[in-house]
Design a protein around this motif. Structure first.
Motif, PDB file in Angstrom:
ATOM      1  N   PRO A  83      -4.201   9.026  10.083  1.00  0.00           N
ATOM      2  CA  PRO A  83      -3.206   8.367   9.233  1.00  0.00           C
ATOM      3  C   PRO A  83      -3.231   6.854   9.423  1.00  0.00           C
ATOM      4  O   PRO A  83      -3.817   6.335  10.372  1.00  0.00           O
ATOM      5  CB  PRO A  83      -1.872   8.962   9.724  1.00  0.00           C
ATOM      6  CG  PRO A  83      -2.251  10.223  10.429  1.00  0.00           C
ATOM      7  CD  PRO A  83      -3.597   9.975  11.032  1.00  0.00           C
ATOM      8  N   ASP A 222       3.360   4.931  13.258  1.00  0.00           N
ATOM      9  CA  ASP A 222       2.624   3.949  12.473  1.00  0.00           C
ATOM     10  C   ASP A 222       2.909   2.611  13.149  1.00  0.00           C
ATOM     11  O   ASP A 222       3.981   2.036  13.002  1.00  0.00           O
ATOM     12  CB  ASP A 222       3.118   3.952  11.026  1.00  0.00           C
ATOM     13  CG  ASP A 222       2.423   2.906  10.154  1.00  0.00           C
ATOM     14  OD1 ASP A 222       1.742   2.025  10.719  1.00  0.00           O
ATOM     15  OD2 ASP A 222       2.589   2.955   8.927  1.00  0.00           O
ATOM     16  N   ARG A 355       4.986   8.629  -5.333  1.00  0.00           N
ATOM     17  CA  ARG A 355       3.776   9.414  -5.609  1.00  0.00           C
ATOM     18  C   ARG A 355       3.432   9.445  -7.097  1.00  0.00           C
ATOM     19  O   ARG A 355       4.269   9.701  -7.930  1.00  0.00           O
ATOM     20  CB  ARG A 355       3.978  10.842  -5.091  1.00  0.00           C
ATOM     21  CG  ARG A 355       2.782  11.741  -5.214  1.00  0.00           C
ATOM     22  CD  ARG A 355       1.713  11.342  -4.221  1.00  0.00           C
ATOM     23  NE  ARG A 355       0.641  12.301  -4.283  1.00  0.00           N
ATOM     24  CZ  ARG A 355       0.548  13.368  -3.475  1.00  0.00           C
ATOM     25  NH1 ARG A 355       1.446  13.583  -2.563  1.00  0.00           N
ATOM     26  NH2 ARG A 355      -0.469  14.186  -3.586  1.00  0.00           N
ATOM     27  N   LEU A 363      -3.058   9.439   0.224  1.00  0.00           N
ATOM     28  CA  LEU A 363      -3.307   8.693   1.453  1.00  0.00           C
ATOM     29  C   LEU A 363      -3.424   7.207   1.172  1.00  0.00           C
ATOM     30  O   LEU A 363      -3.014   6.384   1.986  1.00  0.00           O
ATOM     31  CB  LEU A 363      -4.565   9.216   2.140  1.00  0.00           C
ATOM     32  CG  LEU A 363      -4.418  10.575   2.817  1.00  0.00           C
ATOM     33  CD1 LEU A 363      -5.764  11.048   3.349  1.00  0.00           C
ATOM     34  CD2 LEU A 363      -3.410  10.524   3.944  1.00  0.00           C
ATOM     35  N   GLU A 366      -0.001   5.874   1.098  1.00  0.00           N
ATOM     36  CA  GLU A 366       0.547   5.736   2.443  1.00  0.00           C
ATOM     37  C   GLU A 366       0.017   4.477   3.124  1.00  0.00           C
ATOM     38  O   GLU A 366       0.757   3.766   3.813  1.00  0.00           O
ATOM     39  CB  GLU A 366       0.206   6.978   3.280  1.00  0.00           C
ATOM     40  CG  GLU A 366       0.960   8.220   2.839  1.00  0.00           C
ATOM     41  CD  GLU A 366       0.532   9.444   3.634  1.00  0.00           C
ATOM     42  OE1 GLU A 366      -0.193   9.287   4.627  1.00  0.00           O
ATOM     43  OE2 GLU A 366       0.935  10.552   3.245  1.00  0.00           O
ATOM     44  N   ARG A 367      -1.279   4.200   2.946  1.00  0.00           N
ATOM     45  CA  ARG A 367      -1.841   2.999   3.563  1.00  0.00           C
ATOM     46  C   ARG A 367      -1.216   1.751   2.948  1.00  0.00           C
ATOM     47  O   ARG A 367      -0.893   0.793   3.653  1.00  0.00           O
ATOM     48  CB  ARG A 367      -3.360   2.972   3.386  1.00  0.00           C
ATOM     49  CG  ARG A 367      -4.016   1.786   4.092  1.00  0.00           C
ATOM     50  CD  ARG A 367      -5.522   1.856   4.095  1.00  0.00           C
ATOM     51  NE  ARG A 367      -6.097   1.584   2.789  1.00  0.00           N
ATOM     52  CZ  ARG A 367      -6.828   2.463   2.109  1.00  0.00           C
ATOM     53  NH1 ARG A 367      -7.063   3.661   2.599  1.00  0.00           N
ATOM     54  NH2 ARG A 367      -7.331   2.150   0.931  1.00  0.00           N
ATOM     55  N   SER A 370       2.265   1.251   4.286  1.00  0.00           N
ATOM     56  CA  SER A 370       2.221   0.742   5.655  1.00  0.00           C
ATOM     57  C   SER A 370       1.972  -0.762   5.666  1.00  0.00           C
ATOM     58  O   SER A 370       2.526  -1.494   6.489  1.00  0.00           O
ATOM     59  CB  SER A 370       1.115   1.476   6.426  1.00  0.00           C
ATOM     60  OG  SER A 370       0.936   0.925   7.720  1.00  0.00           O
TER      61      SER A 370
END
Length: 385
Positions: A83, A222, A355, A363, A366-367, A370
């Motif tokens: 992740p 994270d 989403r 993914l 998500e990156r 972050s």
């Protein structure tokens, strides 16, 4: 050879500063293992290793110890995945710093030249060099030279055209006996996630899993979300919503007048921008994310300008998947190059990234989330606060 191919910056560090580059030890490394280098770099910057990073540290240390030996099957190396924010890039960069420039006479000297490249940069140069030189082999010669070890950061494949180019490059590196270390948010089976094209990339996935040790870098944290007082580089940017003039002023921004609209020339094409003010370029979401732009265009901006403003960002859930991917790519490039990014949106970051599109983009979202956490947030104050 571009400097970015031999140094690079860390983009995933388990520290208060997730963009910190591992410190190179200028002393003799003849008896220092990668395990020692990781521990020393962590201690130097005041944090402890996450247990989820331990398997990767051991695998990198073992790879460093056998670099002096010929690779038995080509592509002998590591595929580190997990992740976002788990320290994959940091671990790879410490490894590269430890083995890339061994001290003269070092007993651990690998005897090969090590190259580190961000995958976006590699793809851009691969496309360009292949066009000018006519073949993948000639392109790799121009980009990597006689490198015996290549460290690829953020390896991922979404575009079908890129997938075929990457497949040929992987086969060529395998035939040359080049060792590789890859970091990715995807396991090998998750590369080229589009159901329409995934099967075309399966032979490359099989080659990677057969030739590389696949190691998951886990952990629950994270590390990019750790508090930080640093407000330089990418962290010097902001996420502003709704982008009223008052909130823009709080971020040191003033929206351009219509008369300031101009263009930026990239290659043979003129790209419209809202304004160019000294070393800051103002971009409109419609052209730069919903239009026909490429990662190479954003890389050009990162090299030319000191900061970037992206105006008019809508909720990505109502946009085409390609639009969301271009937004993610823009954030990736500017974060990796440590260029401040100001996102001017109609809604908060969570709603912006909710989403969207195909299953395979999760993914990447998500990156991107972050990385956007690193930006200062300027939005409505919640009731009761």
């Amino acid at each position: 050879m571009d400097e970015e191919l031999t140094t690079g910056t860390a983009g995933e560090l388990p520290t208060a500063d997730p963009n910190r580059t591992p410190t190179r030890d200028q002393g003799d490394r003849s008896t220092r293992s990668v395990r020692d280098a990781v521990g020393q770099d962590a201690a130097r910057h005041g944090f402890s290793l996450d247990p989820g990073q331990a398997p990767a540290v051991e695998a990198l240390d073992a790879l460093a110890a056998r670099l002096a030996e010929p690779a038995p099957d080509g592509l002998s190396g590591l595929y580190l995945w997990g992740p976002v924010g788990r320290g994959k890039t940091w671990l790879m960069d410490v490894f590269h710093a430890a083995v890339g420039r061994p001290a003269p006479g070092s007993a651990r000297a690998p005897g090969i030249r090590a190259v580190r490249v961000h995958f976006h940069d590699f793809l851009r140069r691969l496309h360009g060099e292949r066009f000018h030189r006519g073949s993948i082999d000639a392109a790799l010669d121009a980009i990597l030279g006689d490198a015996g070890l290549v460290c690829f950061d953020e390896f991922h494949v979404h575009d079908a055209g890129d997938a075929m180019l990457v497949a040929r490059a992987v086969r060529s590196l395998d035939e040359r006996g080049v060792r590789v270390v890859l970091t990715s948010n995807y396991p090998p089976s998750g590369l080229m996630p589009s159901p329409a094209y995934h099967h075309l990339f399966v032979p490359t996935i099989d080659l990677l899993t057969a030739r590389l040790d696949v190691v998951e870098v886990g952990g629950r944290r994270d590390h990019r979300r750790a508090p930080s007082q640093d407000a330089t580089g990418f962290r010097g940017g902001s996420f502003v919503w709704p982008a009223t003039s008052v909130r823009l002023a709080a971020s040191g921004l003033d929206r351009p007048e219509q008369a300031e609209a101009t263009t930026v020339r990239i290659g043979s094409r003129e790209h419209p921008v809202l304004a160019v003010r000294e070393d800051t370029v103002w971009l409109g979401f419609g052209h730069w994310c919903a239009g026909r732009t490429a990662v190479s265009d954003v890389l050009h901006l990162a090299e030319r300008f000191g900061s970037v403003v992206l105006d008019g960002v809508p909720a990505l859930g109502v946009q085409a998947p390609d639009t969301g991917q271009r937004f993610a790519n823009l954030v990736d490039v500017l974060c990796d190059r440590d260029v401040p990014l100001h996102v001017l949106a109609h809604q908060d970051p969570e709603e912006t990234l909710r989403r969207h599109g195909e299953e395979g983009v999760a993914l990447d979202v998500e990156r991107t989330a972050s990385r956007l956490v690193l930006l200062r947030r300027l939005g409505p104050v919640a009731p009761g606060r």
